[in-house]
Design a protein around this motif. Sequence first.
Motif, PDB file in Angstrom:
ATOM      1  N   ASN A  35      65.589  39.530  67.544  1.00 32.85           N
ATOM      2  CA  ASN A  35      65.033  38.196  67.278  1.00 32.85           C
ATOM      3  C   ASN A  35      65.219  37.259  68.470  1.00 32.85           C
ATOM      4  OD1 ASN A  35      64.135  38.819  64.722  1.00 32.85           O
ATOM      5  ND2 ASN A  35      65.939  38.018  63.676  1.00 32.85           N
ATOM      6  N   GLY A  36      66.223  37.550  69.305  1.00 33.15           N
ATOM      7  CA  GLY A  36      66.505  36.681  70.447  1.00 33.15           C
ATOM      8  C   GLY A  36      65.708  37.007  71.693  1.00 33.15           C
ATOM      9  N   LEU A  37      64.980  38.115  71.688  1.00 36.18           N
ATOM     10  CA  LEU A  37      64.172  38.470  72.856  1.00 36.18           C
ATOM     11  C   LEU A  37      63.147  37.368  73.142  1.00 36.18           C
ATOM     12  CD1 LEU A  37      63.542  42.267  72.178  1.00 36.18           C
ATOM     13  CD2 LEU A  37      64.935  41.277  74.000  1.00 36.18           C
ATOM     14  N   GLY A  38      63.109  36.940  74.392  1.00 37.03           N
ATOM     15  CA  GLY A  38      62.190  35.873  74.770  1.00 37.03           C
ATOM     16  C   GLY A  38      62.774  34.490  74.647  1.00 37.03           C
ATOM     17  N   ASP A  39      63.957  34.386  74.061  1.00 34.59           N
ATOM     18  CA  ASP A  39      64.649  33.100  73.917  1.00 34.59           C
ATOM     19  C   ASP A  39      65.599  32.930  75.097  1.00 34.59           C
ATOM     20  OD1 ASP A  39      66.111  30.869  73.263  1.00 34.59           O
ATOM     21  OD2 ASP A  39      66.737  31.573  71.282  1.00 34.59           O
ATOM     22  N   ALA A  40      65.310  31.972  75.937  1.00 36.00           N
ATOM     23  CA  ALA A  40      66.114  31.766  77.147  1.00 36.00           C
ATOM     24  C   ALA A  40      67.560  31.421  76.827  1.00 36.00           C
ATOM     25  CB  ALA A  40      65.493  30.656  78.003  1.00 36.00           C
ATOM     26  N   GLY A  41      67.801  30.882  75.638  1.00 33.77           N
ATOM     27  CA  GLY A  41      69.149  30.483  75.279  1.00 33.77           C
ATOM     28  C   GLY A  41      69.974  31.577  74.632  1.00 33.77           C
ATOM     29  N   ALA A  42      69.354  32.726  74.372  1.00 31.83           N
ATOM     30  CA  ALA A  42      70.065  33.819  73.704  1.00 31.83           C
ATOM     31  C   ALA A  42      70.869  34.631  74.714  1.00 31.83           C
ATOM     32  CB  ALA A  42      69.066  34.719  72.987  1.00 31.83           C
ATOM     33  N   ASN A  43      72.118  34.911  74.364  1.00 30.25           N
ATOM     34  CA  ASN A  43      72.978  35.718  75.235  1.00 30.25           C
ATOM     35  C   ASN A  43      72.867  37.171  74.782  1.00 30.25           C
ATOM     36  OD1 ASN A  43      74.963  36.820  76.860  1.00 30.25           O
ATOM     37  ND2 ASN A  43      76.316  35.055  76.666  1.00 30.25           N
ATOM     38  N   LEU A  44      71.850  37.835  75.269  1.00 29.69           N
ATOM     39  CA  LEU A  44      71.523  39.175  74.789  1.00 29.69           C
ATOM     40  C   LEU A  44      72.580  40.205  75.165  1.00 29.69           C
ATOM     41  CD1 LEU A  44      67.677  39.253  75.503  1.00 29.69           C
ATOM     42  CD2 LEU A  44      68.895  38.424  73.477  1.00 29.69           C
ATOM     43  N   SER A  45      73.172  40.064  76.334  1.00 28.10           N
ATOM     44  CA  SER A  45      74.175  41.051  76.766  1.00 28.10           C
ATOM     45  C   SER A  45      75.386  41.049  75.849  1.00 28.10           C
ATOM     46  CB  SER A  45      74.602  40.779  78.209  1.00 28.10           C
ATOM     47  OG  SER A  45      75.233  39.511  78.328  1.00 28.10           O
ATOM     48  N   VAL A  46      75.738  39.880  75.336  1.00 28.13           N
ATOM     49  CA  VAL A  46      76.860  39.784  74.393  1.00 28.13           C
ATOM     50  C   VAL A  46      76.540  40.536  73.109  1.00 28.13           C
ATOM     51  CG1 VAL A  46      78.179  38.196  72.925  1.00 28.13           C
ATOM     52  CG2 VAL A  46      77.779  37.630  75.329  1.00 28.13           C
ATOM     53  N   LEU A  47      75.300  40.432  72.655  1.00 22.49           N
ATOM     54  CA  LEU A  47      74.897  41.121  71.436  1.00 22.49           C
ATOM     55  C   LEU A  47      74.864  42.633  71.641  1.00 22.49           C
ATOM     56  CD1 LEU A  47      72.080  38.685  70.249  1.00 22.49           C
ATOM     57  CD2 LEU A  47      74.281  39.086  69.134  1.00 22.49           C
ATOM     58  N   VAL A  48      74.424  43.079  72.803  1.00 19.91           N
ATOM     59  CA  VAL A  48      74.446  44.513  73.100  1.00 19.91           C
ATOM     60  C   VAL A  48      75.887  45.013  73.106  1.00 19.91           C
ATOM     61  CG1 VAL A  48      73.957  46.274  74.840  1.00 19.91           C
ATOM     62  CG2 VAL A  48      72.283  44.479  74.396  1.00 19.91           C
ATOM     63  N   ASP A  49      76.765  44.248  73.733  1.00 20.08           N
ATOM     64  CA  ASP A  49      78.187  44.616  73.755  1.00 20.08           C
ATOM     65  C   ASP A  49      78.762  44.666  72.344  1.00 20.08           C
ATOM     66  OD1 ASP A  49      78.157  44.783  76.496  1.00 20.08           O
ATOM     67  OD2 ASP A  49      79.030  42.802  76.838  1.00 20.08           O
ATOM     68  N   GLU A  50      78.307  43.755  71.497  1.00 22.39           N
ATOM     69  CA  GLU A  50      78.785  43.715  70.118  1.00 22.39           C
ATOM     70  C   GLU A  50      78.389  44.985  69.368  1.00 22.39           C
ATOM     71  OE1 GLU A  50      78.112  40.996  66.102  1.00 22.39           O
ATOM     72  OE2 GLU A  50      77.886  40.060  68.074  1.00 22.39           O
ATOM     73  N   VAL A  51      77.154  45.410  69.552  1.00 23.62           N
ATOM     74  CA  VAL A  51      76.699  46.653  68.911  1.00 23.62           C
ATOM     75  C   VAL A  51      77.515  47.839  69.425  1.00 23.62           C
ATOM     76  CG1 VAL A  51      74.760  48.219  68.549  1.00 23.62           C
ATOM     77  CG2 VAL A  51      74.362  45.753  68.582  1.00 23.62           C
ATOM     78  N   ASN A  52      77.730  47.877  70.732  1.00 26.76           N
ATOM     79  CA  ASN A  52      78.516  48.964  71.314  1.00 26.76           C
ATOM     80  C   ASN A  52      79.938  48.985  70.771  1.00 26.76           C
ATOM     81  OD1 ASN A  52      76.450  49.990  72.957  1.00 26.76           O
ATOM     82  ND2 ASN A  52      76.902  48.570  74.612  1.00 26.76           N
ATOM     83  N   GLN A  53      80.511  47.817  70.567  1.00 26.24           N
ATOM     84  CA  GLN A  53      81.864  47.747  70.030  1.00 26.24           C
ATOM     85  C   GLN A  53      81.923  48.266  68.601  1.00 26.24           C
ATOM     86  OE1 GLN A  53      84.888  46.895  71.579  1.00 26.24           O
ATOM     87  NE2 GLN A  53      85.532  47.859  69.675  1.00 26.24           N
ATOM     88  N   HIS A  54      80.929  47.928  67.804  1.00 27.38           N
ATOM     89  CA  HIS A  54      80.894  48.434  66.421  1.00 27.38           C
ATOM     90  C   HIS A  54      80.739  49.951  66.410  1.00 27.38           C
ATOM     91  CE1 HIS A  54      81.087  44.557  64.563  1.00 27.38           C
ATOM     92  NE2 HIS A  54      79.963  44.138  65.117  1.00 27.38           N
ATOM     93  N   GLU A  55      79.968  50.469  67.358  1.00 29.05           N
ATOM     94  CA  GLU A  55      79.797  51.920  67.439  1.00 29.05           C
ATOM     95  C   GLU A  55      81.118  52.603  67.804  1.00 29.05           C
ATOM     96  OE1 GLU A  55      79.196  55.845  68.877  1.00 29.05           O
ATOM     97  OE2 GLU A  55      79.835  54.165  70.137  1.00 29.05           O
TER      98      GLU A  55
END
Length: 212
Positions: A35-55
């Motif tokens: 949902n954050g793709l294209g949103d300049a204010g979204a910290n996408l790398s943090v969300l990717v890291d979050e998914v990796n941590q849950h994995e």
Amino acid sequence: MFSSLMPNRSEFFELLTAHSEQVVAGANATLRLINGLGDAGANLSVLVDEVNQHEQTGDQIKAKVIGRLHQSFTTPINRDQIHALISDLDMTLNILQSVANAVGMYSIKQSTVEAREMAALSADACLRLNRAVAALGDKSRGAETLNLCKEIEEIESKADKIQHKAITALFQDGANIWQTMKLREFYSLQEAVLDSCQEAAKMIEEILIENS
């Protein structure tokens, strides 16, 4: 030593539920990412890291379950079914990780309506999967658990239709071939999340039937 061979009946169910909670958290983070793709204010790398941590946390829980299966003389349900279910849950989380990492790997900068819809359906299916796993140890909740499994199958069917529509649209005249290839693979990964949820739901149904 004897107590380690005869574990508390609830231990395996608690570990399965703990893993399914990581699946939900991973799906929710993936939803926020897409949902954050294209949103300049979204910290996408943090969300990717979050998914990796849950994995990674899911891997630790899976290892604990496998270890307990090897150590335990008895299990509350068929040990092969416990192994199959934790493997299905772990596969779901692994594919969610693949979806999250694909955003950077394929340099996907913008979301699509279909990607957001499929991400929302994935989060919905994972939530129902968590509820079904959490209720698995309570025989009085068998009907509720079975209904949750049926709902997951319905969600997967809906996602399959969205994926088919999305991929068909990608191959319209004038389409950018590189963008089409990237999104086709991305949609396929998203659909694989739903497929894995469905496999876990089928295993839960099998467990319910065998232990009814």
